[in-house]
Design a protein around this motif. Structure first.
Motif, PDB file in Angstrom:
ATOM      1  N   TYR A  61       0.851  -1.185   0.000  1.00  0.00           N
ATOM      2  CA  TYR A  61       0.000   0.000   0.000  1.00  0.00           C
ATOM      3  C   TYR A  61       0.885   1.233   0.000  1.00  0.00           C
ATOM      4  O   TYR A  61       1.800   1.343   0.815  1.00  0.00           O
ATOM      5  CB  TYR A  61      -0.900   0.033   1.240  1.00  0.00           C
ATOM      6  N   TYR A  62       0.594   2.161  -0.896  1.00  0.00           N
ATOM      7  CA  TYR A  62       1.322   3.421  -0.923  1.00  0.00           C
ATOM      8  C   TYR A  62       0.744   4.315   0.163  1.00  0.00           C
ATOM      9  O   TYR A  62      -0.422   4.668   0.144  1.00  0.00           O
ATOM     10  CB  TYR A  62       1.192   4.081  -2.300  1.00  0.00           C
ATOM     11  N   SER A  65       4.174  10.372   0.482  1.00  0.00           N
ATOM     12  CA  SER A  65       5.533  10.890   0.325  1.00  0.00           C
ATOM     13  C   SER A  65       5.658  12.165   1.139  1.00  0.00           C
ATOM     14  O   SER A  65       4.670  12.862   1.361  1.00  0.00           O
ATOM     15  CB  SER A  65       5.827  11.214  -1.137  1.00  0.00           C
ATOM     16  N   ILE A  98      -1.123  -1.086  -4.172  1.00  0.00           N
ATOM     17  CA  ILE A  98      -0.174  -1.025  -5.282  1.00  0.00           C
ATOM     18  C   ILE A  98       0.611  -2.320  -5.377  1.00  0.00           C
ATOM     19  O   ILE A  98       0.511  -3.191  -4.511  1.00  0.00           O
ATOM     20  CB  ILE A  98       0.835   0.147  -5.117  1.00  0.00           C
ATOM     21  N   VAL A 100       4.688  -3.108  -5.782  1.00  0.00           N
ATOM     22  CA  VAL A 100       6.040  -2.539  -5.800  1.00  0.00           C
ATOM     23  C   VAL A 100       6.885  -3.457  -6.659  1.00  0.00           C
ATOM     24  O   VAL A 100       6.914  -4.668  -6.439  1.00  0.00           O
ATOM     25  CB  VAL A 100       6.646  -2.474  -4.380  1.00  0.00           C
ATOM     26  N   LEU A 109       6.165   1.674  -8.958  1.00  0.00           N
ATOM     27  CA  LEU A 109       4.950   1.373  -8.221  1.00  0.00           C
ATOM     28  C   LEU A 109       3.808   1.377  -9.229  1.00  0.00           C
ATOM     29  O   LEU A 109       3.640   2.335  -9.975  1.00  0.00           O
ATOM     30  CB  LEU A 109       4.692   2.421  -7.128  1.00  0.00           C
ATOM     31  N   HIS A 155       9.449   8.320  -0.125  1.00  0.00           N
ATOM     32  CA  HIS A 155       8.218   7.612  -0.479  1.00  0.00           C
ATOM     33  C   HIS A 155       8.049   6.442   0.487  1.00  0.00           C
ATOM     34  O   HIS A 155       9.002   5.698   0.732  1.00  0.00           O
ATOM     35  CB  HIS A 155       8.287   7.108  -1.916  1.00  0.00           C
ATOM     36  N   VAL A 157       5.882   3.011   1.792  1.00  0.00           N
ATOM     37  CA  VAL A 157       5.021   1.908   1.373  1.00  0.00           C
ATOM     38  C   VAL A 157       4.780   1.000   2.576  1.00  0.00           C
ATOM     39  O   VAL A 157       5.725   0.627   3.285  1.00  0.00           O
ATOM     40  CB  VAL A 157       5.711   1.105   0.236  1.00  0.00           C
TER      41      VAL A 157
END
Length: 186
Positions: A61-62, A65, A98, A100, A109, A155, A157
């Protein structure tokens, strides 16, 4: 020659920074050496006979940022870790789903459909990657070329399994190592 030496020095610094910031039992720890990484001492290397590296993808999961401005000479990894400790992540809805993908030349991503690119950073823009097993977070620091002055962003994740952050960070380190070896041989 000077340009080649600067590029070589940057790759050495990136490889060293990534080796020194792998997660240990109490947070950020160390891996014994780059030789151990390449031989699989810290993890099983993923190699392809023709390229030396096979892409790896993991569901995650994002989270988001954040801009990172660290005074020259200060520890970037420490700043990232401090910032991540302040994050509150809801386990039931940690972020945007997402995939990766760690490639030999960078990090991508994708949205969960696997086709829509969400974000891509070439290895030359990535300066650090870190895995935080206890928080299930993988973070990487990269220059954003579209921002004025090449803003640096971290970023974040959230990984679906506890072992994935370390695996992703190790794979990015392995890509740095292979890029460095390639540069030395050219």
């Amino acid at each position: 020659q000077a340009k080649h030496n600067r590029a070589k020095e940057r790759l050495q610094q990136k490889a060293a920074a990534n080796r020194a910031t792998r997660l240990g039992p109490a947070g950020i720890g160390e891996v014994s050496s780059s030789r151990d990484v390449l031989s699989g001492g810290a993890f099983k290397p993923v190699r392809n006979a023709s390229t030396g590296f096979s892409p790896v993808q993991r569901a995650a999961y994002y989270v988001g940022s954040f801009p990172l401005s660290v005074p020259r000479g200060e520890d970037i990894a420490k700043h990232v870790e401090q910032k991540l400790k302040t994050l509150t992540i809801k386990k039931e809805a940690p972020g945007v789903p997402i995939k990766v993908v760690i490639l030999r030349d960078g990090i991508k991503l994708f949205r969960v459909d696997g086709e829509t690119l969400f974000m891509a950073h070439s290895l030359t823009r990535v300066s650090l990657s870190m895995g935080f097993r206890h928080m299930q977070l993988f973070a990487f620091v990269a220059r954003n070329p579209s921002a004025k002055g090449g803003q640096t962003l971290c970023h974040v994740v959230y990984c679906t399994r506890e072992d994935v952050p370390d695996e992703l960070s190790n794979l990015v380190s392995q890509a740095f190592e292979l890029a460095y070896v390639d540069m030395l041989s050219s």
